[in-house]
Write a protein that holds these residues in place. Structure first.
Motif, PDB file in Angstrom:
ATOM      1  N   HIS A  58       0.888  -1.160   0.000  1.00  0.00           N
ATOM      2  CA  HIS A  58       0.000   0.000   0.000  1.00  0.00           C
ATOM      3  C   HIS A  58       0.924   1.209   0.000  1.00  0.00           C
ATOM      4  N   GLU A  59       0.985   1.921  -1.129  1.00  0.00           N
ATOM      5  CA  GLU A  59       1.940   3.008  -1.239  1.00  0.00           C
ATOM      6  C   GLU A  59       1.254   4.330  -1.555  1.00  0.00           C
ATOM      7  N   LYS A  60       2.077   5.320  -1.858  1.00  0.00           N
ATOM      8  CA  LYS A  60       1.566   6.681  -2.031  1.00  0.00           C
ATOM      9  C   LYS A  60       0.517   6.758  -3.135  1.00  0.00           C
ATOM     10  N   GLY A  61      -0.355   7.736  -2.979  1.00  0.00           N
ATOM     11  CA  GLY A  61      -1.412   7.943  -3.960  1.00  0.00           C
ATOM     12  C   GLY A  61      -2.471   6.852  -3.947  1.00  0.00           C
ATOM     13  N   GLY A  62      -2.534   6.084  -2.860  1.00  0.00           N
ATOM     14  CA  GLY A  62      -3.517   5.012  -2.772  1.00  0.00           C
ATOM     15  C   GLY A  62      -3.189   3.804  -3.639  1.00  0.00           C
ATOM     16  N   THR A  63      -1.952   3.733  -4.140  1.00  0.00           N
ATOM     17  CA  THR A  63      -1.540   2.603  -4.971  1.00  0.00           C
ATOM     18  C   THR A  63      -1.478   1.343  -4.117  1.00  0.00           C
ATOM     19  N   VAL A  64      -2.136   0.300  -4.588  1.00  0.00           N
ATOM     20  CA  VAL A  64      -2.081  -1.009  -3.941  1.00  0.00           C
ATOM     21  C   VAL A  64      -1.680  -2.011  -5.014  1.00  0.00           C
ATOM     22  N   ARG A  65      -0.673  -2.831  -4.702  1.00  0.00           N
ATOM     23  CA  ARG A  65      -0.204  -3.793  -5.703  1.00  0.00           C
ATOM     24  C   ARG A  65       0.383  -5.015  -5.029  1.00  0.00           C
ATOM     25  N   TRP A  66       0.276  -6.137  -5.729  1.00  0.00           N
ATOM     26  CA  TRP A  66       0.951  -7.351  -5.287  1.00  0.00           C
ATOM     27  C   TRP A  66       2.377  -7.324  -5.819  1.00  0.00           C
ATOM     28  N   GLN A  67       3.328  -7.637  -4.964  1.00  0.00           N
ATOM     29  CA  GLN A  67       4.736  -7.633  -5.331  1.00  0.00           C
ATOM     30  C   GLN A  67       5.335  -9.001  -5.011  1.00  0.00           C
ATOM     31  N   PRO A  68       5.893  -9.694  -6.005  1.00  0.00           N
ATOM     32  CA  PRO A  68       6.592 -10.941  -5.717  1.00  0.00           C
ATOM     33  C   PRO A  68       7.825 -10.699  -4.845  1.00  0.00           C
ATOM     34  N   VAL A  69       8.089 -11.630  -3.937  1.00  0.00           N
ATOM     35  CA  VAL A  69       9.289 -11.601  -3.107  1.00  0.00           C
ATOM     36  C   VAL A  69       9.900 -12.994  -3.117  1.00  0.00           C
ATOM     37  N   SER A  70      11.149 -13.074  -2.742  1.00  0.00           N
ATOM     38  CA  SER A  70      11.828 -14.365  -2.702  1.00  0.00           C
ATOM     39  C   SER A  70      11.283 -15.207  -1.549  1.00  0.00           C
ATOM     40  N   PRO A  71      11.437 -16.517  -1.660  1.00  0.00           N
ATOM     41  CA  PRO A  71      11.060 -17.372  -0.526  1.00  0.00           C
ATOM     42  C   PRO A  71      11.812 -16.994   0.757  1.00  0.00           C
ATOM     43  N   THR A  72      13.066 -16.580   0.621  1.00  0.00           N
ATOM     44  CA  THR A  72      13.833 -16.179   1.806  1.00  0.00           C
ATOM     45  C   THR A  72      13.230 -14.953   2.470  1.00  0.00           C
ATOM     46  N   LEU A  73      12.898 -13.933   1.689  1.00  0.00           N
ATOM     47  CA  LEU A  73      12.289 -12.746   2.282  1.00  0.00           C
ATOM     48  C   LEU A  73      10.942 -13.097   2.906  1.00  0.00           C
ATOM     49  N   MET A  74      10.138 -13.907   2.235  1.00  0.00           N
ATOM     50  CA  MET A  74       8.850 -14.297   2.817  1.00  0.00           C
ATOM     51  C   MET A  74       9.058 -15.024   4.142  1.00  0.00           C
ATOM     52  N   ARG A  75      10.033 -15.924   4.177  1.00  0.00           N
ATOM     53  CA  ARG A  75      10.318 -16.651   5.412  1.00  0.00           C
ATOM     54  C   ARG A  75      10.716 -15.685   6.532  1.00  0.00           C
ATOM     55  N   HIS A  76      11.557 -14.694   6.208  1.00  0.00           N
ATOM     56  CA  HIS A  76      11.975 -13.716   7.220  1.00  0.00           C
ATOM     57  C   HIS A  76      10.813 -12.839   7.678  1.00  0.00           C
ATOM     58  N   LEU A  77       9.939 -12.461   6.759  1.00  0.00           N
ATOM     59  CA  LEU A  77       8.770 -11.660   7.149  1.00  0.00           C
ATOM     60  C   LEU A  77       7.860 -12.460   8.077  1.00  0.00           C
ATOM     61  N   ARG A  78       7.626 -13.718   7.747  1.00  0.00           N
ATOM     62  CA  ARG A  78       6.763 -14.563   8.582  1.00  0.00           C
ATOM     63  C   ARG A  78       7.414 -14.814   9.942  1.00  0.00           C
ATOM     64  N   GLN A  79       8.723 -15.019   9.950  1.00  0.00           N
ATOM     65  CA  GLN A  79       9.433 -15.211  11.214  1.00  0.00           C
ATOM     66  C   GLN A  79       9.341 -13.961  12.075  1.00  0.00           C
ATOM     67  N   HIS A  80       9.445 -12.793  11.439  1.00  0.00           N
ATOM     68  CA  HIS A  80       9.328 -11.525  12.152  1.00  0.00           C
ATOM     69  C   HIS A  80       7.961 -11.436  12.845  1.00  0.00           C
ATOM     70  N   VAL A  81       6.901 -11.830  12.132  1.00  0.00           N
ATOM     71  CA  VAL A  81       5.550 -11.797  12.710  1.00  0.00           C
ATOM     72  C   VAL A  81       5.435 -12.788  13.869  1.00  0.00           C
TER      73      VAL A  81
END
Length: 189
Positions: A58-81
């Protein structure tokens, strides 16, 4: 920014400061997605799609978009949560005490790195430089259309020319760029 300089920045983020894990996650998020600070700060646990390795920005100007990420980044984001719990619709990025980070975390991060790497302070390196570095790499290695999509630029700007009306990058092309950038396979690529 050359790869060697980016490596130096990551090295000092990982070995200094009061929360290196958070700082490394921030740098990886911005380097891999080219998202804006506001997009990172607005990221919520509900915005993670681990099966497809996608995050909703969710970025400036109300822009909402799906962004691919690496499995490693996804794993780190989930671990952070998991380590720093957040309700599904609240900010994902948090300090150890559970409070959401703010823009001040970025100020602290770059000021600290600038003390260790004087060229960072001299050149006024910031998170926005990471965005430009990633977008330049994507454009050079994939295409203008893919770089534009990774940047989250909408199709309504008048400065890009008529060609962009017809030339659009798919989510699969963006995922291919993420796979090449990170050296990891992506489920959508």
């Amino acid at each position: 920014m050359p790869d060697t300089r980016l490596a130096e920045i990551n090295q000092f983020a990982a070995t200094t400061g009061d929360d290196p894990a958070l700082d490394c996650l921030l740098l990886r998020l911005h380097t891999e997605t080219a998202c804006r600070r506001g997009g990172a700060l607005a990221l919520r646990p509900a915005d993670l799609d681990p099966d497809q390795c996608l995050i909703m920005l969710h970025e400036k100007g109300g822009t909402v978009r799906w962004q691919p990420v690496s499995p490693t980044l996804m794993r780190h984001l989930r671990q952070h949560v998991e380590e720093r719990p957040a309700a599904p619709t609240t900010p994902l990025l948090r300090y150890r005490d559970g409070k959401p980070i703010t823009y001040r975390r970025y100020d602290y991060l770059w000021e600290r790195i600038g003390r260790h790497l004087p060229w960072v302070a001299t050149q006024q390196i910031s998170t926005h430089w990471l965005r430009h570095t990633t977008l330049t790499w994507v454009e050079r290695n994939f295409s203008y259309a893919v770089a534009r999509a990774v940047a989250g630029h909408n199709d309504s700007g008048g400065d890009a020319g008529t060609t962009t009306t017809y030339v659009r990058a798919s989510l699969h092309e963006i995922a291919a760029a993420v796979a090449a950038l990170t050296g990891e396979p992506h489920p959508l690529a």
